[in-house]
Design an enzyme around this catalytic site. Structure first.
Site, mmCIF file in Angstrom:
data_model
loop_
_atom_site.group_PDB
_atom_site.id
_atom_site.type_symbol
_atom_site.label_atom_id
_atom_site.label_comp_id
_atom_site.label_asym_id
_atom_site.label_seq_id
_atom_site.Cartn_x
_atom_site.Cartn_y
_atom_site.Cartn_z
ATOM 1 N N LYS A 181 -15.103 7.110 40.136
ATOM 2 C CA LYS A 181 -13.639 7.094 39.977
ATOM 3 C C LYS A 181 -12.987 7.480 41.290
ATOM 4 O O LYS A 181 -13.300 8.529 41.863
ATOM 5 C CB LYS A 181 -13.219 8.053 38.869
ATOM 6 C CG LYS A 181 -11.715 7.997 38.592
ATOM 7 C CD LYS A 181 -11.359 8.686 37.294
ATOM 8 C CE LYS A 181 -9.865 8.638 37.026
ATOM 9 N NZ LYS A 181 -9.498 9.278 35.761
ATOM 10 N N PHE A 232 -9.624 20.994 36.577
ATOM 11 C CA PHE A 232 -10.856 20.877 35.769
ATOM 12 C C PHE A 232 -11.059 22.075 34.834
ATOM 13 O O PHE A 232 -12.152 22.677 34.764
ATOM 14 C CB PHE A 232 -12.105 20.722 36.640
ATOM 15 C CG PHE A 232 -12.208 19.438 37.409
ATOM 16 C CD1 PHE A 232 -11.454 18.330 37.073
ATOM 17 C CD2 PHE A 232 -13.107 19.315 38.480
ATOM 18 C CE1 PHE A 232 -11.568 17.136 37.786
ATOM 19 C CE2 PHE A 232 -13.233 18.139 39.190
ATOM 20 C CZ PHE A 232 -12.459 17.052 38.847
ATOM 21 N N ASN A 272 -7.391 7.497 40.030
ATOM 22 C CA ASN A 272 -6.975 8.835 39.606
ATOM 23 C C ASN A 272 -5.489 9.015 39.971
ATOM 24 O O ASN A 272 -4.819 8.050 40.327
ATOM 25 C CB ASN A 272 -7.849 9.883 40.317
ATOM 26 C CG ASN A 272 -8.075 11.109 39.460
ATOM 27 O OD1 ASN A 272 -7.132 11.638 38.875
ATOM 28 N ND2 ASN A 272 -9.308 11.546 39.363
ATOM 29 N N SER A 288 -10.142 13.855 42.043
ATOM 30 C CA SER A 288 -9.059 14.730 41.577
ATOM 31 C C SER A 288 -8.486 15.468 42.780
ATOM 32 O O SER A 288 -9.242 15.988 43.604
ATOM 33 C CB SER A 288 -9.582 15.740 40.560
ATOM 34 O OG SER A 288 -8.627 16.785 40.432
ATOM 35 N N ASN A 339 0.165 17.025 37.366
ATOM 36 C CA ASN A 339 -0.729 18.068 36.859
ATOM 37 C C ASN A 339 -1.547 18.661 37.991
ATOM 38 O O ASN A 339 -1.918 17.975 38.940
ATOM 39 C CB ASN A 339 -1.635 17.516 35.736
ATOM 40 C CG ASN A 339 -2.941 16.972 36.253
ATOM 41 O OD1 ASN A 339 -3.889 17.712 36.498
ATOM 42 N ND2 ASN A 339 -3.003 15.651 36.470
ATOM 43 N N ASN A 380 -7.047 18.235 42.559
ATOM 44 C CA ASN A 380 -6.833 19.623 42.148
ATOM 45 C C ASN A 380 -8.027 20.553 42.312
ATOM 46 O O ASN A 380 -7.977 21.708 41.923
ATOM 47 C CB ASN A 380 -6.362 19.655 40.687
ATOM 48 C CG ASN A 380 -5.069 18.890 40.521
ATOM 49 O OD1 ASN A 380 -4.186 18.999 41.354
ATOM 50 N ND2 ASN A 380 -4.969 18.081 39.475
ATOM 51 N N THR A 381 -9.124 20.029 42.856
ATOM 52 C CA THR A 381 -10.275 20.882 43.189
ATOM 53 C C THR A 381 -10.433 20.809 44.704
ATOM 54 O O THR A 381 -10.665 19.716 45.234
ATOM 55 C CB THR A 381 -11.554 20.375 42.482
ATOM 56 O OG1 THR A 381 -11.369 20.520 41.081
ATOM 57 C CG2 THR A 381 -12.785 21.161 42.899
HETATM 58 C C1 LIG Z 1 -2.883 16.090 32.388
HETATM 59 C C2 LIG Z 1 -3.857 15.191 33.084
HETATM 60 C C3 LIG Z 1 -5.163 15.599 33.213
HETATM 61 C C4 LIG Z 1 -6.083 14.772 33.839
HETATM 62 N N1 LIG Z 1 -7.368 15.182 33.949
HETATM 63 C C5 LIG Z 1 -8.288 14.359 34.504
HETATM 64 C C6 LIG Z 1 -9.632 14.732 34.557
HETATM 65 O O1 LIG Z 1 -10.025 15.811 34.103
HETATM 66 N N2 LIG Z 1 -10.509 13.869 35.133
HETATM 67 C C7 LIG Z 1 -10.125 12.653 35.631
HETATM 68 O O2 LIG Z 1 -10.965 11.891 36.115
HETATM 69 N N3 LIG Z 1 -8.831 12.262 35.564
HETATM 70 C C8 LIG Z 1 -7.917 13.086 35.025
HETATM 71 N N4 LIG Z 1 -6.626 12.693 34.965
HETATM 72 C C9 LIG Z 1 -6.253 11.380 35.536
HETATM 73 C C10 LIG Z 1 -6.240 10.286 34.482
HETATM 74 O O3 LIG Z 1 -7.507 10.077 33.932
HETATM 75 C C11 LIG Z 1 -5.753 8.966 35.094
HETATM 76 O O4 LIG Z 1 -6.661 8.541 36.077
HETATM 77 C C12 LIG Z 1 -4.376 9.113 35.737
HETATM 78 O O5 LIG Z 1 -3.559 9.961 34.977
HETATM 79 C C13 LIG Z 1 -3.687 7.765 35.869
HETATM 80 O O6 LIG Z 1 -3.505 7.155 34.616
HETATM 81 P P1 LIG Z 1 -2.107 7.228 33.810
HETATM 82 O O7 LIG Z 1 -1.012 6.845 34.764
HETATM 83 O O8 LIG Z 1 -2.293 6.260 32.667
HETATM 84 O O9 LIG Z 1 -1.962 8.624 33.354
HETATM 85 C C14 LIG Z 1 -5.677 13.509 34.353
HETATM 86 C C15 LIG Z 1 -4.343 13.111 34.207
HETATM 87 C C16 LIG Z 1 -3.437 13.930 33.582
HETATM 88 C C17 LIG Z 1 -2.012 13.467 33.450
#
Ligand SMILES: Cc1cc2nc3c(=O)[nH]c(=O)nc-3n(C[C@H](O)[C@H](O)[C@H](O)COP(=O)(O)O)c2cc1C
Length: 358
Positions: free
Chosen positions: A219, A119, A248, A181, A115, A183-184
Site C-alpha cells: 500500500k 496505528f 493511503n 501511513s 487522522n 502517522n508512524t
Molecule cells: C480514521 C482513518 C484511519 C485509517 N487507518 C488506516 C490504517 O490503519 N491502515 C491503512 O493502511 N490505512 C488507514 N487509513 C487510510 C484508508 O485505508 C484509505 O487508504 C484512505 O483513507 C483513503 O481512502 P478514503 O478517501 O476512501 O478514506 C485510515 C483512514 C482513516 C480516515
C-alpha cells in the site's frame, strides 16, 4: 430493506467527538451485525457482482479500506452491509495505544477527514483470534494490513512485517504491507526504493512466491513522485507480489499533522492510480486496488475505464453511510443493461478487450 435513515443518524452522531462515534459504532456493529440489514439495501449476488482480484473472489467491486475495523471486530456487519472484501488492521505485532488524542478530525463541508491515529490497535494475537472466529461465519475475503510498532527501530522494521507474515500466512485472504501511513515516524521512508528492495528480499527469503499462499499487496502513499511509483511497480513485479493498493492518506501540513482522506484526497490519489494503471498495461497480471476519495459510481467507472477493477472506501462511508453501496449497485445495474451483459466480470472483460484495441 432500509429502515435506519443514515442522514438522520449522522445529524446526531456528527455532534459528538469523531473517535468516540467511531469506537461506539464499531462496538455496536460488532455486537449486533443484524443491524446491517436495517441500514443497507444492497443485493448480495456474487455471480452478478463478484470479481476476481488476485486469488480472491470479491463479492462486490467495492471493499472496505483498512483503518475502519482495525481489530477485526465487525467484519460480519460489514459483509452484511454488502462490502465485496474487508481489509482489517493496520495491525502491529504488539498492541499499542497510538498517538495522543484528539487525533481524528472531520471536515464536514469538504467530505474529508484528517487522522493522526498512529496505528492504535490491540495487537496481532487479538486480531488473529477475531479473524479465526469471523472466518467461520463469513465467506467474504478478509485482508490483513500490516504495520510496524512505533517502538520498533527503523533498522528492525522488517522484522515486524516478517512476524506478521508468519502469523497470518494461513488465515488472511490477502495481506498488505503498509509503508505509507504518515502517522508512524519514519514509516514512509520504507518506500525508498533501496530500502524496499532490501525488505522485499527479506520477505522472499522467508516466504518464497510458491510457499506463501496468500496474496501480497503493497500500500503506497499519494505523496510519492510518479517516477518513484513506477519504480515500486517494477519491484512489486520483480518480487512476484500480487499488486498495489493506492493510495493511503495525503499530508497537507497547512491543515495540521496527520493524513487527509476523502474528497480532498481524490485528485492526488486518482493521479497515482491512473499512473499505475498505465504502467500495468505492460504487466496485466499485477492487481491494483484503488482507494482514496472514491465516493460515487462515477469514480468507480473512471477507474474501470482505465483498466482497474476493485476499489475500497472509508471516508465516503462515514459521510454517506451504507447507501453509498446501494447507489453504486443501482448504477452498475444500469450500466450492465446498457452494455447488454449480465455480470460485472463480463463488463470488465469487455472493457479490457476494448482497451487492447485502443
Ligand atoms: C480514521 C482513518 C484511519 C485509517 N487507518 C488506516 C490504517 O490503519 N491502515 C491503512 O493502511 N490505512 C488507514 N487509513 C487510510 C484508508 O485505508 C484509505 O487508504 C484512505 O483513507 C483513503 O481512502 P478514503 O478517501 O476512501 O478514506 C485510515 C483512514 C482513516 C480516515
Amino acid at each position: 430493506m432500509k429502515i435506519v435513515p443514515y442522514d438522520l443518524l449522522k445529524n446526531v452522531l456528527f455532534n459528538f467527538d469523531p473517535e468516540l462515534v467511531h469506537d461506539f459504532s464499531i462496538k455496536l456493529a460488532g455486537r449486533y451485525s443484524a443491524i446491517a440489514s436495517l441500514m443497507s439495501s444492497v443485493t448480495i449476488d456474487k455471480l452478478k457482482y463478484g470479481i476476481n482480484v488476485g486469488s480472491c473472489n470479491w463479492h462486490f467491486p467495492v471493499g472496505l479500506a483498512a483503518g475502519m475495523d482495525k481489530d477485526c471486530q465487525a467484519v460480519e456487519f460489514f459483509s452484511r452491509v454488502g462490502f465485496g472484501a474487508i481489509e482489517v488492521g493496520t495491525v502491529t505485532p504488539l498492541p499499542q495505544l497510538g498517538n495522543d488524542k484528539p487525533r481524528l478530525f472531520r471536515y464536514k463541508d469538504e467530505n474529508s477527514i484528517r487522522n493522526k491515529m498512529g496505528f492504535n490497535n490491540r495487537g496481532s494475537e487479538e486480531l488473529l483470534k477475531n479473524l479465526l472466529a469471523v472466518k467461520k461465519i463469513v465467506d467474504v475475503p478478509v485482508g490483513v494490513n500490516f504495520g510496524k510498532n512505533k517502538l520498533t527501530s527503523q533498522k528492525d522494521a522488517i522484522k515486524d512485517y516478517l512476524k506478521l507474515f508468519d502469523l497470518f500466512q494461513n488465515d488472511a485472504d490477502y495481506v498488505v504491507m503498509n509503508f505509507s501511513s504518515p502517522n508512524t515516524p519514519g514509516l514512509r521512508d520504507l518506500q525508498q526504493i533501496d530500502r524496499m528492495r532490501e525488505n522485499f528480499q527479506e520477505i522472499r527469503k522467508q516466504h518464497s512466491a510458491s510457499t506463501f499462499r496468500r496474496d501480497i499487496y503493497v500500500k503506497i502513499s499519494p505523496d510519492l513522485a510518479l517516477a518513484d511509483v513506477s519504480e515500486i511497480v517494477k519491484l512489486v513485479k520483480e518480487f512476484s507480489f500480487t499488486g498495489l493498493i493506492a493510495t493511503n492518506t495525503t499530508i497537507m501540513p497547512e491543515r495540521g499533522e496527520g493524513g487527509i482522506s476523502g474528497e480532498l484526497l481524490k485528485k492526488k490519489s486518482e493521479t497515482v492510480r491512473f499512473h499505475i494503471l498505465d504502467e500495468l498495461r505492460e504487466c496485466p497480471e499485477l492487481q491494483l486496488i484503488g482507494v482514496g476519495g472514491v465516493s460515487t459510481f462515477d469514480d468507480v467507472w473512471r477507474f474501470w475505464k482505465r483498466g482497474g477493477k476493485a476499489v475500497q472506501v472509508l471516508t465516503s462511508l462515514i459521510f454517506n453511510g451504507p447507501s453509498l453501496l446501494s447507489q453504486i449497485q443501482n448504477e452498475i445495474d444500469v450500466v450492465l443493461k446498457l452494455n447488454l451483459v449480465a455480470t460485472v466480470g463480463e463488463l470488465l472483460q469487455n472493457i479490457a478487450q476494448a482497451k487492447k484495441h485502443e
